[in-house]
Design a protein around this motif. Structure first.
Motif, short mmCIF file in Angstrom:
data_model
loop_
_atom_site.label_atom_id
_atom_site.label_comp_id
_atom_site.label_asym_id
_atom_site.label_seq_id
_atom_site.Cartn_x
_atom_site.Cartn_y
_atom_site.Cartn_z
N PRO A 71 -23.29 -0.23 -20.22
CA PRO A 71 -23.40 -0.23 -18.72
C PRO A 71 -24.60 -0.09 -18.04
N ASP A 72 -24.75 -0.69 -16.84
CA ASP A 72 -26.03 -0.14 -15.93
C ASP A 72 -26.23 1.13 -16.12
N SER A 73 -27.50 1.76 -16.19
CA SER A 73 -28.10 2.83 -16.30
C SER A 73 -28.94 3.45 -15.18
N TYR A 74 -28.74 4.38 -14.30
CA TYR A 74 -29.85 4.71 -13.25
C TYR A 74 -30.18 6.04 -13.70
N GLU A 75 -31.37 6.46 -13.34
CA GLU A 75 -31.86 7.80 -13.43
C GLU A 75 -32.50 8.01 -11.96
N LEU A 76 -31.92 9.04 -11.43
CA LEU A 76 -32.55 9.71 -10.20
C LEU A 76 -33.00 11.07 -10.36
N SER A 77 -34.12 11.23 -9.36
CA SER A 77 -34.67 12.41 -9.22
C SER A 77 -33.59 13.52 -8.52
N ARG A 78 -33.45 14.41 -9.30
CA ARG A 78 -32.47 15.60 -8.63
C ARG A 78 -32.88 15.99 -7.37
N ASP A 79 -34.37 16.28 -7.15
CA ASP A 79 -34.85 16.89 -6.06
C ASP A 79 -34.78 15.89 -4.69
N THR A 80 -34.85 14.50 -4.88
CA THR A 80 -34.88 13.41 -3.86
C THR A 80 -33.81 12.47 -3.82
N GLY A 81 -33.29 12.33 -5.02
CA GLY A 81 -32.31 11.12 -5.14
C GLY A 81 -33.11 10.00 -5.35
N LYS A 82 -34.34 9.73 -5.54
CA LYS A 82 -35.07 8.63 -5.79
C LYS A 82 -34.83 7.92 -7.15
N VAL A 83 -34.65 6.74 -7.20
CA VAL A 83 -34.45 6.03 -8.45
C VAL A 83 -35.68 5.95 -9.29
N VAL A 84 -35.79 6.77 -10.45
CA VAL A 84 -36.99 6.73 -11.20
C VAL A 84 -37.02 5.89 -12.37
N ASN A 85 -35.72 5.38 -12.89
CA ASN A 85 -35.95 4.57 -13.79
C ASN A 85 -34.62 4.06 -13.80
N LYS A 86 -34.22 2.69 -14.06
CA LYS A 86 -33.00 1.82 -14.18
C LYS A 86 -33.00 0.95 -15.39
N THR A 87 -32.09 0.61 -15.99
CA THR A 87 -31.70 -0.38 -16.81
C THR A 87 -30.32 -1.20 -16.37
N ILE A 88 -30.63 -2.25 -16.26
CA ILE A 88 -29.56 -3.20 -15.89
C ILE A 88 -29.22 -4.22 -17.20
N ALA A 89 -27.93 -3.86 -17.58
CA ALA A 89 -27.31 -4.24 -18.84
C ALA A 89 -26.63 -5.49 -18.46
N THR A 90 -26.61 -6.39 -19.68
CA THR A 90 -25.78 -7.75 -19.47
C THR A 90 -24.40 -7.35 -19.93
N LYS A 91 -23.59 -7.29 -18.84
CA LYS A 91 -22.11 -6.97 -18.91
C LYS A 91 -21.31 -8.23 -18.79
N GLN A 92 -20.62 -8.16 -19.95
CA GLN A 92 -19.85 -9.63 -20.05
C GLN A 92 -18.28 -9.27 -19.99
N GLU A 93 -17.79 -8.11 -19.98
CA GLU A 93 -16.34 -7.89 -19.76
C GLU A 93 -16.23 -6.48 -18.82
N MET A 94 -15.13 -6.68 -18.29
CA MET A 94 -14.75 -5.48 -17.32
C MET A 94 -13.18 -5.25 -17.44
N ILE A 95 -12.80 -4.04 -16.99
CA ILE A 95 -11.27 -3.79 -16.99
C ILE A 95 -10.70 -3.96 -15.61
N THR A 96 -9.70 -4.76 -15.40
CA THR A 96 -9.08 -4.53 -14.05
C THR A 96 -7.55 -4.34 -14.52
N ASP A 97 -6.98 -4.50 -12.97
CA ASP A 97 -5.38 -4.10 -13.22
C ASP A 97 -4.64 -5.20 -14.08
N THR A 98 -5.24 -6.46 -14.70
CA THR A 98 -4.55 -7.23 -15.19
C THR A 98 -5.03 -7.04 -16.80
#
Length: 845
Positions: A195-222
């Motif tokens: 998945p995508d992964s985001y690291e946020l500061s607990r003090d401020t909520g600011k994004v300090v690091n993020k990794t955007i993955a290549t996402k090829q599949e998802m699960i839906t109601d079908t």
């Protein structure tokens, strides 16, 4: 019987009715969070549906037919939900707990139509008994007894984005982690995609690091669906959405008062919650194995550096003594026992009463060190218990050649370790030793009577008065005072007196052996002494066994037994362990085992005759030895008499000590319940109780200590550690391929049987008979297992250790100090134990 419970009806008392997942969904709903509507099919519904089965397993449960009234209630509750399909999820009574999340161990079914719901419920029930789930519970130490499955049925929400939120990062206490993917959250939770992964500061909520993955599949109601190319590398969440989710996580954390693992979904700009549970480990999905190994190595290196700092030249640490009954204490217990085992604590008081002079170093830091979470005796400091400045020492290089001999090694005078001050104070040392000898003789003459007639009854009476008090009526401050009061009463006032009897037994045994060594070889002495002190001596541990047998024979009730012995426990020196009167499960297991004994079972008669035979042989050998040195007859008889008189007190003293120990635990448990720490109070230390009752939130401290202890205990350690070989810490134990192992024979005789290799007494099968018990060491909770054993092998112990004393009482051959016995000997192997010569042989596979 309540078969259905809607989320809005669930209270904090419904854990056993709706399971962990259902309880959390009810808590979130009632706290006002956005949770898809739903209901729980309760554990009562499960139990009523499986009660006719001879055995609960995945095959039997899959074939059952639900009662018509249950089917009717399920379908009626389903009609109140407003989506075409529902999610059907497991909610076991041991699921989503603080110590084990059970994530992925039981099944979830999505997009379930109304005509499929009954089959989905049965499939959830079935997943409780899959090989995967049973194995997970076994590894977590969770019993199958009383286990039941509730089932959550919940509206199926079509999420644009879903994922998980860890309010505290697995890698840093200063941040939180959010993982997400397009569609439903099962793809993230199951780990089927990155998945995508985001690291946020607990003090401020600011994004300090993020990794955007290549996402090829998802699960839906079908079902599983391909993600369009323009979305595969696109962030699943905006900064605004991340901020909103971050704040939502902190609100949930405030509700639960601890770090949380949250499953969520997003439709449009609205978040909804699918689950929230306490974080059970700080090791997350991201490079978890590498991160865990790195953390363990850091801890190992830190432990080695600490030992290098405290070690003097040629320091030896031995995993014996208190370690036999308290191998890996929690912080509260360690802090209390560390003080007790110091020169200023109860141990030092006992030695001083006998005329000894512990050193200032022993007064200050005691004789124990905690190494990778486990107790070791520092043998160098132990020698300073007797006469400060006198050069008692161990032969470092001799012990290094045969490390087993460091278990209960006897220090000897060695002038090579003397300092100039020793020679200046030599007259003072002679005077002190003379006085100590006189004090020792005075105590030995009648101290057994003093204990029996005065000390034990007085302490028991004090405890009985305390037992009648209701601790729930005390204030927090009064409870904290009670902890300190009973540490003082038990470990500082009573324990030194009880410990004197134990020391007298040890000194008498040592003198008996030293005297006999003038008549025969060392090996002959060990075997002879073992026979001479074999047989019944009236200690309380044996009495406890006999009373349990009476419970099994319905001569007395279990409640009557608990009135007298309910303060004992498995691993009873660990304050965190429930006493028998709090949890009778282990006792019921032992009673079941005793119930299976045949009425014409003659094991006791055989044991008695064997003991009589051994004693007759020993008495003859003793006479032969005395004939060689007739002038030593009186001294030998005197030391033998004292050894026999004081030996029972090693076990009986524990019975009374645990009476006071239970009062310390009572106070701590009451505080733990008030602050909803779920056992976390035992990860604090006494000085931190003031901070706790002052309102300080110590949950993070508890969480960090739990994790650190869990990692430390994964570091392998030898039983004996030498200061010039600290790199041995952390090395994996290699299985020794041998047919014969040598140790110390502590109970005479020869026994043959199949090995039962156990780490805990509760692992025994009630039907097991005539086995050789192989274990690390024993405490009184192990004693009932001796009743059906043909022999005993322990990794640690000496002539005066619990297992040795009780084995002699029952006439069971026993050998101790077989290093790595539980690792080298396999369960089921045919074993011969020779308590005469200290040999353990593998007869056949």
């Amino acid at each position: 019987m309540q078969l259905i419970k809607h989320f809005s009806e669930i209270t904090t008392d419904d854990q056993l009715l709706v399971g962990g997942k259902g309880l959390n969904l009810g808590k979130l709903t009632n706290a006002g969070f956005s949770v898809p509507n739903g209901f729980c099919i309760t554990t009562e519904a499960y139990r009523s549906s499986v009660e006719h089965l001879s055995e609960q397993n995945e095959y039997n449960i899959r074939d059952i037919s639900l009662k018509p009234e249950l089917v009717e209630e399920i379908l009626r509750a389903r009609q109140e939900l407003h989506t075409d399909s529902v999610a059907v999820r497991s909610s076991a009574t041991a699921e989503d707990l603080e110590d084990a999340s059970f994530a992925g161990q039981q099944d979830t079914f999505l997009n379930v139509k109304s005509n499929e719901i009954i089959d989905a419920v049965k499939n959830c029930w079935t997943s409780l008994w899959t090989t995967r789930a049973v194995s997970y519970r076994k590894n977590q130490g969770i019993s199958n007894d009383g286990l039941a499955m509730a089932v959550v049925v919940q509206e199926m929400c079509k999420a644009d984005v879903s994922g998980v939120l860890f309010t505290v990062s697995p890698f840093s206490n200063q941040s939180c982690i959010i993982e997400s993917n397009w569609g439903l959250g099962e793809s993230v939770v199951s780990g089927s995609i990155t998945p995508d992964s985001y690291e946020l500061s607990r003090d401020t909520g600011k994004v300090v690091n993020k990794t955007i993955a290549t996402k090829q599949e998802m699960i839906t109601d079908t079902g599983i669906t391909k993600i369009s190319e323009d979305q595969q590398n696109a962030p699943t969440l905006t900064n605004e959405q991340l901020q909103k989710l971050y704040k939502l996580g902190l609100e949930i954390e405030r509700l639960y008062k601890q770090p949380m693992d949250v499953e969520w979904g997003l439709t449009g700009e609205d978040f909804f919650l699918l689950q929230a549970r306490p974080i059970t480990t700080k090791v997350g999905s991201k490079n978890q194995s590498v991160e865990k190994d790195n953390e363990i190595q850091k801890l190992r290196q830190a432990e080695v550096e600490i030992l290098r700092t405290i070690a003097i030249e040629n320091t030896i640490w031995s995993h014996h003594n208190l370690a036999e009954v308290l191998p890996a204490p929690l912080p509260m217990t360690w802090e209390i026992m560390k003080q007790f085992m110091s020169g200023n604590g109860g141990l030092g008081k006992a030695y001083r009463d006998l005329g000894f002079y512990p050193s200032k170093k022993v007064d200050r830091i005691g004789i124990l060190d905690l190494i990778c979470g486990r107790i070791y005796v520092n043998l160098n400091r132990e020698t300073e218990l007797f006469f400060a400045g006198f050069p008692f020492a161990h032969d470092y290089y001799e012990l290094k050649l045969v490390p087993q001999q460091a278990m209960y090694a006897q220090a000897k005078p060695d002038i090579r370790h003397s300092k100039a001050s020793f020679w200046l104070k030599l007259p003072l040392h002679i005077i002190r030793m003379t006085k100590a000898e006189m004090r020792l003789r005075k105590y030995r003459s009648d101290f057994d009577q003093v204990l029996t007639m005065e000390v034990f009854p007085e302490f028991q009476n004090t405890v009985q008065i305390e037992q009648s008090k209701d601790f729930s009526e005390l204030s927090d401050a009064e409870l904290m005072d009670k902890v300190n009061e009973w540490i003082q009463n038990t470990l500082e006032d009573f324990a030194p007196k009880a410990l004197i009897a134990t020391l007298l037994a040890g000194f008498s045994l040592q003198r008996l052996e030293n005297t006999l060594q003038k008549c025969m070889s060392d090996g002959e002495v060990k075997q002879l002494v073992s026979c001479l002190i074999t047989g019944p001596s009236g200690n309380m541990t044996i009495e406890t066994n006999e009373k349990l047998r009476q419970v099994a024979n319905e001569q007395i009730s279990l409640s009557e037994f608990l009135k007298v012995y309910g303060h004992r426990a498995v691993d009873e020196f660990e304050l965190a362990e429930p006493r028998w009167r709090e949890n009778t499960k282990y006792l019921e297991q032992i009673i079941e085992s005793l119930n299976q004994d045949s009425p014409d079972n003659h094991n006791d008669e055989y044991s008695d005759s064997k003991q009589k035979e051994l004693k007759e042989i020993a008495e003859k050998e003793l006479k032969d030895a005395i004939m060689k040195k007739p002038g030593m007859q009186k001294q030998i008889e005197t030391e033998l008499d004292y050894t026999r008189r004081y030996m029972p007190f090693r076990e009986t003293a524990k019975y009374y000590l645990m009476l006071g120990y239970e009062q310390i635990r009572r106070s701590l448990v009451e505080l733990d319940n008030r602050y909803e720490l779920d056992g976390g109070i035992f990860y604090l230390i006494p000085d931190e109780l003031v901070r706790l009752i002052s309102g300080e939130n110590l949950r993070q401290v508890i969480s960090e200590r739990k994790l650190e202890r869990e990692l430390l205990l994964q570091i392998e350690l030898p039983d004996v550690i030498f200061s010039d070989s600290l790199d041995e810490i952390g090395k994996s134990k290699t299985r020794e391929q041998s047919k014969t192992y040598s140790g110390l024979g502590v109970s005479a005789g020869i026994g043959i049987g199949h090995a039962r290799v156990l780490s805990q007494p509760s692992e025994i099968n009630p039907s097991d008979r005539n086995y050789i018990l192989i274990c690390p060491s024993t405490d009184p909770a192990w004693t009932p297992l001796f009743l059906n054993a043909s022999g005993l092998v322990m990794e640690r112990g000496g002539m005066l250790s619990h297992g040795a004393v009780v084995a002699r009482e029952y006439g069971i051959p026993a050998v101790v100090n077989i290093s790595n016995a539980t690792h080298n000997i396999s369960d089921g192997q045919m074993i011969e134990v020779n308590g005469n010569n200290g040999k353990v042989a593998i007869v056949s596979e």
